[in-house]
Design a protein around this motif. Structure first.
Motif, PDB file in Angstrom:
ATOM      1  N   LEU A 165     -21.985  -9.506  30.606  1.00 30.37           N
ATOM      2  CA  LEU A 165     -21.506  -9.905  29.286  1.00 30.37           C
ATOM      3  C   LEU A 165     -20.985 -11.393  29.316  1.00 30.37           C
ATOM      4  CD1 LEU A 165     -21.408  -8.914  26.192  1.00 30.37           C
ATOM      5  CD2 LEU A 165     -19.396  -8.015  26.744  1.00 30.37           C
ATOM      6  N   GLY A 166     -21.350 -12.145  28.180  1.00 23.71           N
ATOM      7  CA  GLY A 166     -20.575 -13.400  27.949  1.00 23.71           C
ATOM      8  C   GLY A 166     -20.070 -13.600  26.554  1.00 23.71           C
ATOM      9  N   ILE A 167     -19.023 -14.496  26.422  1.00 26.66           N
ATOM     10  CA  ILE A 167     -18.549 -14.524  25.253  1.00 26.66           C
ATOM     11  C   ILE A 167     -18.232 -15.946  24.965  1.00 26.66           C
ATOM     12  CG2 ILE A 167     -17.380 -12.507  24.911  1.00 26.66           C
ATOM     13  CD1 ILE A 167     -14.689 -13.966  25.330  1.00 26.66           C
ATOM     14  N   ASP A 168     -18.357 -16.618  23.792  1.00 26.05           N
ATOM     15  CA  ASP A 168     -17.932 -17.965  23.557  1.00 26.05           C
ATOM     16  C   ASP A 168     -16.445 -18.225  23.306  1.00 26.05           C
ATOM     17  OD1 ASP A 168     -20.929 -18.836  23.789  1.00 26.05           O
ATOM     18  OD2 ASP A 168     -20.986 -19.266  21.506  1.00 26.05           O
ATOM     19  N   VAL A 169     -16.210 -19.370  23.855  1.00 26.51           N
ATOM     20  CA  VAL A 169     -14.781 -19.341  23.482  1.00 26.51           C
ATOM     21  C   VAL A 169     -14.581 -20.986  23.102  1.00 26.51           C
ATOM     22  CG1 VAL A 169     -13.849 -17.822  25.314  1.00 26.51           C
ATOM     23  CG2 VAL A 169     -14.371 -20.417  25.990  1.00 26.51           C
ATOM     24  N   ALA A 170     -13.694 -21.114  22.188  1.00 31.76           N
ATOM     25  CA  ALA A 170     -13.347 -22.576  21.571  1.00 31.76           C
ATOM     26  C   ALA A 170     -12.746 -23.488  22.586  1.00 31.76           C
ATOM     27  CB  ALA A 170     -12.490 -22.363  20.099  1.00 31.76           C
ATOM     28  N   ASP A 171     -11.709 -22.878  23.271  1.00 32.69           N
ATOM     29  CA  ASP A 171     -11.055 -23.663  24.368  1.00 32.69           C
ATOM     30  C   ASP A 171     -11.113 -22.969  25.673  1.00 32.69           C
ATOM     31  OD1 ASP A 171      -9.127 -24.779  26.052  1.00 32.69           O
ATOM     32  OD2 ASP A 171      -7.823 -25.199  24.244  1.00 32.69           O
ATOM     33  N   GLY A 220     -16.680 -20.684  19.561  1.00 33.80           N
ATOM     34  CA  GLY A 220     -15.844 -19.530  19.442  1.00 33.80           C
ATOM     35  C   GLY A 220     -15.642 -19.056  17.795  1.00 33.80           C
ATOM     36  N   GLY A 221     -14.998 -18.049  17.838  1.00 33.61           N
ATOM     37  CA  GLY A 221     -14.811 -17.527  16.321  1.00 33.61           C
ATOM     38  C   GLY A 221     -15.974 -16.463  15.794  1.00 33.61           C
ATOM     39  N   GLN A 222     -15.823 -16.126  14.601  1.00 36.28           N
ATOM     40  CA  GLN A 222     -16.829 -15.241  14.188  1.00 36.28           C
ATOM     41  C   GLN A 222     -18.492 -15.653  14.104  1.00 36.28           C
ATOM     42  OE1 GLN A 222     -15.103 -14.669  10.309  1.00 36.28           O
ATOM     43  NE2 GLN A 222     -13.605 -13.071  11.085  1.00 36.28           N
ATOM     44  N   LYS A 223     -18.547 -16.814  13.996  1.00 34.34           N
ATOM     45  CA  LYS A 223     -19.869 -17.413  14.031  1.00 34.34           C
ATOM     46  C   LYS A 223     -20.749 -17.565  15.440  1.00 34.34           C
ATOM     47  CE  LYS A 223     -20.309 -17.635   9.533  1.00 34.34           C
ATOM     48  NZ  LYS A 223     -21.141 -16.766   8.725  1.00 34.34           N
ATOM     49  N   ALA A 224     -19.972 -17.430  16.233  1.00 31.58           N
ATOM     50  CA  ALA A 224     -20.325 -17.723  17.819  1.00 31.58           C
ATOM     51  C   ALA A 224     -21.515 -16.656  18.183  1.00 31.58           C
ATOM     52  CB  ALA A 224     -19.250 -17.559  18.784  1.00 31.58           C
ATOM     53  N   HIS A 225     -22.468 -16.972  19.036  1.00 28.29           N
ATOM     54  CA  HIS A 225     -23.590 -16.270  19.146  1.00 28.29           C
ATOM     55  C   HIS A 225     -22.912 -15.560  20.646  1.00 28.29           C
ATOM     56  CE1 HIS A 225     -26.276 -18.603  16.464  1.00 28.29           C
ATOM     57  NE2 HIS A 225     -25.961 -17.437  16.016  1.00 28.29           N
ATOM     58  N   GLN A 226     -23.360 -14.706  21.075  1.00 27.69           N
ATOM     59  CA  GLN A 226     -22.969 -13.633  21.995  1.00 27.69           C
ATOM     60  C   GLN A 226     -23.948 -13.651  23.044  1.00 27.69           C
ATOM     61  OE1 GLN A 226     -19.461 -13.961  22.486  1.00 27.69           O
ATOM     62  NE2 GLN A 226     -19.642 -14.518  20.271  1.00 27.69           N
ATOM     63  N   GLY A 244     -23.918 -29.422  29.957  1.00 25.54           N
ATOM     64  CA  GLY A 244     -22.713 -29.836  29.833  1.00 25.54           C
ATOM     65  C   GLY A 244     -21.650 -29.098  29.463  1.00 25.54           C
ATOM     66  N   ALA A 245     -21.977 -27.746  29.229  1.00 27.95           N
ATOM     67  CA  ALA A 245     -20.748 -26.841  28.773  1.00 27.95           C
ATOM     68  C   ALA A 245     -20.134 -26.053  29.769  1.00 27.95           C
ATOM     69  CB  ALA A 245     -21.280 -25.669  27.687  1.00 27.95           C
ATOM     70  N   LYS A 246     -18.922 -25.835  29.771  1.00 19.67           N
ATOM     71  CA  LYS A 246     -18.283 -25.210  31.103  1.00 19.67           C
ATOM     72  C   LYS A 246     -18.603 -23.680  30.761  1.00 19.67           C
ATOM     73  CE  LYS A 246     -14.620 -28.284  31.216  1.00 19.67           C
ATOM     74  NZ  LYS A 246     -13.015 -28.397  31.108  1.00 19.67           N
ATOM     75  N   VAL A 247     -19.227 -22.893  31.880  1.00 19.35           N
ATOM     76  CA  VAL A 247     -19.662 -21.487  31.806  1.00 19.35           C
ATOM     77  C   VAL A 247     -18.959 -21.025  33.150  1.00 19.35           C
ATOM     78  CG1 VAL A 247     -21.394 -19.920  31.760  1.00 19.35           C
ATOM     79  CG2 VAL A 247     -21.699 -22.264  30.690  1.00 19.35           C
ATOM     80  N   GLY A 248     -18.154 -20.042  33.133  1.00 24.13           N
ATOM     81  CA  GLY A 248     -17.517 -19.515  34.348  1.00 24.13           C
ATOM     82  C   GLY A 248     -17.911 -17.743  34.189  1.00 24.13           C
ATOM     83  N   GLY A 249     -17.717 -17.194  35.475  1.00 21.89           N
ATOM     84  CA  GLY A 249     -18.062 -15.663  35.343  1.00 21.89           C
ATOM     85  C   GLY A 249     -16.839 -15.348  36.245  1.00 21.89           C
ATOM     86  N   TYR A 250     -16.387 -14.089  35.819  1.00 20.83           N
ATOM     87  CA  TYR A 250     -15.397 -13.388  36.412  1.00 20.83           C
ATOM     88  C   TYR A 250     -15.939 -11.989  37.138  1.00 20.83           C
ATOM     89  CZ  TYR A 250     -11.855 -16.284  34.496  1.00 20.83           C
ATOM     90  OH  TYR A 250     -10.935 -17.297  33.963  1.00 20.83           O
ATOM     91  N   GLY A 251     -15.491 -11.274  37.845  1.00 22.49           N
ATOM     92  CA  GLY A 251     -16.014 -10.179  38.650  1.00 22.49           C
ATOM     93  C   GLY A 251     -14.810  -9.751  39.845  1.00 22.49           C
TER      94      GLY A 251
END
Length: 128
Positions: free
Chosen positions: A5-11, A61-67, A41-48
């Protein structure tokens, strides 16, 4: 059934600092940063724990972000069938079925945008 699963983040850096600390008690850490040439060019990192399953993506980020959600497929044929069915159901292509070796050598996935613009994926991690 959910593979990751991934989420958009503003910062990205602030979110990374938060999740670095929040995930540590769970035995999880940042395991992978997708090379920028694959993300526009966007930073994308995965945790696990053993492999990345929770992803942060630099975005609005925020309510309009696509997941992003990825479902585990049991075979590459299931990935192909998912992609075809999703397109037939009105989804928009976001990556045809195929290998994504920048994740790992057997990463076989397909991506579609759902009617709300969310990035939905099916992925098989098994060799052919």
């Amino acid at each position: 059934m959910i593979d990751h699963l991934g989420i958009d983040v503003a910062d990205f850096e602030a979110s990374k600092a938060f999740f670095d600390k929040a995930m540590a008690p769970l035995g999880a850490s940042l395991l992978y940063m997708v090379p920028l040439e694959y993300t526009g060019g966007a930073k994308v990192g995965g945790y696990g724990r053993d492999r990345p399953v929770f992803w942060l993506q630099e975005g609005k980020g925020g309510q309009k972000a696509h997941q992003h959600v990825a479902f585990t497929a049991r075979s590459r044929a299931e990935v192909d069938a998912f992609h075809a069915a999703a397109l037939a159901a009105g989804g928009k292509d976001n990556g045809a079925p195929g290998l994504r070796p920048h994740y790992h050598p057997n990463y076989y996935g397909a991506f579609v945008f759902d009617p709300d613009g969310n990035n939905v994926e099916a992925v098989c991690h098994e060799p052919e």
